[in-house]
Design a protein around this motif. Structure first.
Motif, mmCIF file in Angstrom:
data_model
loop_
_atom_site.group_PDB
_atom_site.id
_atom_site.type_symbol
_atom_site.label_atom_id
_atom_site.label_comp_id
_atom_site.label_asym_id
_atom_site.label_seq_id
_atom_site.Cartn_x
_atom_site.Cartn_y
_atom_site.Cartn_z
ATOM 1 N N PRO A 48 0.823 -1.204 0.000
ATOM 2 C CA PRO A 48 0.000 0.000 0.000
ATOM 3 C C PRO A 48 0.865 1.265 0.000
ATOM 4 N N GLY A 49 0.455 2.268 -0.770
ATOM 5 C CA GLY A 49 1.072 3.589 -0.674
ATOM 6 C C GLY A 49 0.421 4.402 0.435
ATOM 7 N N VAL A 50 1.136 5.353 0.943
ATOM 8 C CA VAL A 50 0.598 6.229 1.998
ATOM 9 C C VAL A 50 0.797 7.683 1.577
ATOM 10 N N ARG A 51 -0.159 8.493 1.980
ATOM 11 C CA ARG A 51 -0.045 9.946 1.806
ATOM 12 C C ARG A 51 -0.672 10.578 3.042
ATOM 13 N N TYR A 52 0.181 10.761 4.055
ATOM 14 C CA TYR A 52 -0.316 11.282 5.321
ATOM 15 C C TYR A 52 -0.583 12.781 5.210
ATOM 16 N N ARG A 53 -1.777 13.164 5.612
ATOM 17 C CA ARG A 53 -2.111 14.580 5.755
ATOM 18 C C ARG A 53 -2.513 14.778 7.211
ATOM 19 N N ALA A 54 -1.780 15.667 7.882
ATOM 20 C CA ALA A 54 -1.934 15.748 9.332
ATOM 21 C C ALA A 54 -1.781 17.182 9.813
ATOM 22 N N VAL A 55 -2.419 17.448 10.946
ATOM 23 C CA VAL A 55 -2.200 18.694 11.692
ATOM 24 C C VAL A 55 -1.074 18.415 12.679
ATOM 25 N N ALA A 87 -4.777 9.120 5.474
ATOM 26 C CA ALA A 87 -3.569 8.324 5.273
ATOM 27 C C ALA A 87 -3.348 7.945 3.817
ATOM 28 N N GLY A 88 -4.217 8.307 2.904
ATOM 29 C CA GLY A 88 -4.004 8.038 1.494
ATOM 30 C C GLY A 88 -4.457 6.651 1.061
ATOM 31 N N PRO A 89 -3.768 6.050 0.072
ATOM 32 C CA PRO A 89 -4.229 4.774 -0.517
ATOM 33 C C PRO A 89 -4.379 3.628 0.462
ATOM 34 N N ILE A 90 -3.645 3.623 1.551
ATOM 35 C CA ILE A 90 -3.766 2.522 2.499
ATOM 36 C C ILE A 90 -5.142 2.481 3.151
ATOM 37 N N GLY A 91 -5.869 3.583 3.067
ATOM 38 C CA GLY A 91 -7.220 3.622 3.628
ATOM 39 C C GLY A 91 -8.308 3.263 2.650
ATOM 40 N N ASP A 92 -7.957 2.865 1.418
ATOM 41 C CA ASP A 92 -8.966 2.460 0.441
ATOM 42 C C ASP A 92 -9.642 1.154 0.863
ATOM 43 N N ASP A 93 -10.763 0.866 0.194
ATOM 44 C CA ASP A 93 -11.518 -0.354 0.529
ATOM 45 C C ASP A 93 -10.696 -1.611 0.288
#
Length: 462
Positions: free
Chosen positions: A350-357, A385-391
């Motif tokens: 899985p790829g990740v793209r973290y977007r966070a405060v 969290a990006g693609p890792i959170g997909d179904d």
């Protein structure tokens, strides 16, 4: 015929005050109106001569300075101030002369700059403080001399204002004498003719916003070359079919900048708030599959950026700061090549793209030998969290993280510093897997470690 005419009665009456002039019988300047120009010129020269004689002790007394640079700075400071004032070197125990201004204090020097904490004071209690960091060079001494000169002028102006306010109540001043005569020796004789008349006002204004007379650093930009290691691993893999990934080492570049716009104007409350911007990109990154197919690699795109606001609190030479920003950090794994019979290029990672405060706290400590240490700690509230959170992966997950950094540097010049740094970032998951999900795991950890060398350009302030 007589060759020499007798002086008229008017001439004799005018000549008498000139011949009898003295520091106690001079008429106010306002009484010069109506006198012939040549007699007015002579009278003005006499006043200047008497005032200069009466206040010959109006000078700057430079006392020995304490500290490890106390034996080097005074000589240079003496020469720099001599262009504007009469400077006398005196002993530390010598009383301050009634019409003198004493400069004393402490100077501590490093490899590239020195820290001055001086007092500018008079015998009757008027005092200004001059503090700051200056380059350990002739230019730095000139800057210090300019600050001391402004302090001298402020002390003289303060004493002159007080004298003018007290003048009408003094027993030795005639009731019909204008109050400005009591303060006449203060400013006209002390300000060099070439000095602009607005300097005093500008100096008072600066001290109104900065009691120490110093301006904080307004901008800092840092670039770094890093070696980056990253590792992703699952926890509680129920079916044993989930693969982790590992990036042993890859080069990356980073740039960071902080800007405090109002710090250009002084050390007011607005100078404590600014912008915090950062970016990083990993070069030539490849992910290595773990598990039974270890050794297979996949092209990887890895980057990070952050934008936020920052506030700081100066504690002498040190500083504490806190900030809050939005950060995006990505680690995206691409197929290893085109699909072919008997070959599946899908990384199944899985790829990740973290977007966070990201709120953080930091401290900067100034050490001897021009060294400094910076420490920063932050928490990451991950909102995506990006693609890792997909179904297809873990749609019910939750994630949070933290990071910490340590930087040790050395100031080569007041504007330029070199540093080494280390940073650790950890993101942890609770997968929340449910019945019917394609993949089941209890959690996962995503770790990143950076080691780097950097170059910093920093406004040293004043």
């Amino acid at each position: 015929m007589n060759a020499i005419a007798e002086p008229s009665a008017a001439s004799r009456e005018e000549a008498v005050p000139i011949a009898q002039a003295s520091p106690t019988t001079l008429s106010p300047i306002g009484r010069l109106r109506g006198l012939p120009r040549r007699f007015a010129t002579i009278l003005a020269l006499a006043i200047a001569l008497v005032a200069g004689t009466a206040h010959a002790q109006e000078r700057v007394e430079l006392a020995p300075l304490e500290g490890d640079a106390g034996d080097r700075v005074p000589g240079r400071l003496d020469r720099a101030l001599a262009d504007r004032f009469e400077v006398a070197r005196v002993g530390a125990d010598t009383p301050v002369a009634p019409w003198a201004v004493r400069v004393d204090g402490r100077v501590r020097v490093g490899r590239r700059r020195f820290v001055a904490r001086l007092r500018v004071r008079t015998a009757d209690g008027a005092e200004e403080r001059v503090t700051g960091r200056f380059p350990a060079s002739a230019r730095g001494v000139r800057r210090l001399a300019g600050r001391v000169a402004r302090g001298v002028e402020d002390v003289w102006a303060s004493r002159a204002t007080r004298d003018a306010a007290d003048a009408p109540t003094r027993a030795d001043v005639r009731d019909d004498r204008p109050a400005r005569v009591a303060s006449a020796p203060s400013e006209g004789s002390r300000r060099p003719p070439s000095e602009p008349s607005t300097d005093g006002a500008a100096s008072v204004g600066a001290r109104g916003s900065d009691p120490s007379g110093s301006r904080p650093s307004s901008v800092a930009v840092r670039t770094e070359l890093r070696v980056t290691h990253r590792r992703f691993a699952y926890r509680d893999d129920v079916f044993g079919d989930l693969r982790g990934y590992d990036l042993p080492a890859a080069p990356s570049v980073a740039v960071a900048g902080r800007w405090y716009p109002l710090a250009h104007l002084g050390d007011g409350i607005g100078a404590a708030f600014g912008l915090d911007l950062r970016a990083a990109h990993t070069l030539f990154a490849e992910s290595e599959r773990g598990g039974g197919n270890a050794g297979e690699v996949f092209p990887t795109v890895a980057y990070e950026w952050q934008a936020g606001l920052r506030g700081r609190l100066r504690l002498g030479e040190h500083a504490l700061s806190a900030g809050v920003g939005f950060v995006e950090q990505a680690f995206l794994i691409e197929p290893s090549g085109p699909r072919a019979p008997g070959r599946d290029p899908d990384p199944d990672l899985p790829g990740v793209r973290y977007r966070a405060v990201r709120p953080d706290v930091a401290a900067r400590l100034e050490l001897p030998l021009e060294l400094f240490v910076e420490v920063e700690l932050a928490w990451r509230f991950v909102v995506d969290a990006g693609p890792i959170g997909d179904d297809a992966w873990f749609p019910h997950h939750t994630a949070s993280g933290f990071d910490g950094a340590l930087r040790v540097g050395w100031r080569w010049t007041p504007w330029l510093a070199v540093s080494i740094s280390g940073r650790y970032v950890r993101t942890f998951y609770a997968m929340g897997s449910q019945l019917g999900d394609r993949r089941v795991a209890g959690g996962a950890t995503d770790e990143l470690l950076d080691l780097g060398v950097g170059l910093e350009i920093r406004d040293p302030g004043e």
